[in-house]
Enzyme design. Structure first.
Site, PDB file in Angstrom:
ATOM      1  N   ASP A   1      35.541  27.883  32.632  1.00 17.02           N
ATOM      2  CA  ASP A   1      34.887  28.900  33.456  1.00 17.02           C
ATOM      3  C   ASP A   1      34.307  29.988  32.555  1.00 17.02           C
ATOM      4  OD1 ASP A   1      34.089  30.678  35.401  1.00 17.02           O
ATOM      5  OD2 ASP A   1      36.114  31.082  36.162  1.00 17.02           O
TER       6      ASP A   1
ATOM      7  N   SER B   1      37.201  34.004  42.933  1.00 20.02           N
ATOM      8  CA  SER B   1      35.871  34.368  42.450  1.00 20.02           C
ATOM      9  C   SER B   1      35.449  35.747  42.968  1.00 20.02           C
ATOM     10  CB  SER B   1      34.870  33.282  42.835  1.00 20.02           C
ATOM     11  OG  SER B   1      33.645  33.455  42.182  1.00 20.02           O
TER      12      SER B   1
END
Length: 330
Positions: free
Chosen positions: A273, A173
């Site tokens: 995502d 991330s």
């Protein structure tokens, strides 16, 4: 616990950034997400991995958790070095948190690496670019161990077991965003004593931009969470949400991906995502650039952001960690 809750309730709230944190007028920050801190372990009972916490710098405050796999005691093993940057939107989570500790124990055991998981400063106490500078300083500190001289603050695990011809970066991330930016910087600035990065893996990288990309919704794009997070953690970013630090594809101002300072890259994305398309596009643009390395893309169906860390026990998580380990073993 009741008295602590009453004390927090009594404080005067200055600002909320939900679902991540609350800021109070006395300067304290209450983080609402993230797993508890856990101590390092002399030897993890499941993996045999040893870990310890060290200080890299006092000013600024940079620390790290080091990991060492179970060694063959018959000789001094030299192992690849992984410098790891945790996720958490630059404002939550830690190198010392339960979920990243558990994940790295598994990865270090399977990948047979010495890992340095960097504890960089977080927003809002320290807005970006502080985290980037901390992570670069940590990488330079690792590289400084390549020579066996008498410089202070040398770490025995790196000196005795680190193979400086096999240095990797990795992150999830926001940590994967840091990986990209550190690899770009390493492509134009030298690391200590000529140390070179071999490879980098970016799991579910945090990239965004002002213009919607592929399946991203055009309506409310500037109010999407990735945009709100960036504006919160880097309020003075040159270019705003189109800073090359968060949007490597922006038409003006972004350096070419061809300067990326490593020879192998692995990008992994998850189907559910919202950052997925950016990760895929990053891989495609890297391939199309004049970068001379080798890039791979792994797409996992049915999973969401950072599932391999947050849902560690699932089969998909175990499979992805095994894939990351194989990248380090090559």
């Amino acid at each position: 616990m009741g008295s602590i809750a009453k004390e927090i309730d009594a404080k005067e709230l200055e600002k909320e950034f939900l679902p991540f944190l609350r800021m109070y007028k006395d300067g304290t920050v209450e983080r609402l997400l993230g797993t508890p801190y856990v101590p390092p372990s002399p030897q993890d009972p499941e993996t045999g991995v040893s870990s310890k916490d060290i200080t890299i710098s006092l000013d600024p405050s940079i620390s790290a958790r080091l990991y060492l796999p179970k060694l063959n005691q018959t000789h001094q093993q030299k192992l690849p070095i992984l410098v790891y940057y945790h996720g958490g939107g630059f404002c939550i989570e830690s190198a010392f948190s339960f979920d990243h500790h558990r994940f790295l124990n598994s990865l270090v055991s399977q990948g047979q690496v010495v890992a340095v998981s960097v504890e960089y400063r977080l927003a809002p106490e320290h807005f970006l670019p502080n985290a980037y500078e901390d992570c670069w300083a940590a990488l330079q500190w690792v590289a400084s161990h390549v020579k066996d001289d008498k410089v202070v603050n040398k770490e025995p695990w790196l000196m005795n077991h680190g193979d400086f011809s096999r240095v990797f970066l990795g992150g999830d991330s926001a940590g994967a965003n840091i990986v990209h930016n550190m690899a770009m910087r390493a492509g134009v600035e030298s690391l200590h004593d000529g140390v070179k990065l071999v490879g980098a893996f970016l799991t579910h990288p945090y990239f965004w931009g002002s213009k919607p990309l592929r399946s991203e919704a055009s309506e409310g794009h500037d109010k999407a969470l990735p945009c709100l997070v960036w504006n919160f953690v880097y309020p003075n970013a040159p270019g705003g949400i189109d800073s090359p630090m968060i949007n490597p594809f922006v038409e003006t101002g972004a350096p070419s991906l061809a300067v990326l300072g490593c020879s192998r890259v692995l990008v992994t994305v998850a189907e559910k995502d919202e950052l997925r398309d950016r990760g895929v596009y990053y891989y495609e643009e890297l391939i199309k650039s004049k970068w001379e390395g080798e890039a791979e893309l792994v797409q996992v169906e049915g999973e969401d952001h950072a599932f391999h860390v947050l849902n560690f026990e699932t089969e998909n998580a175990k499979t992805l960690i095994k894939r990351l380990a194989s990248f380090l073993l090559k």
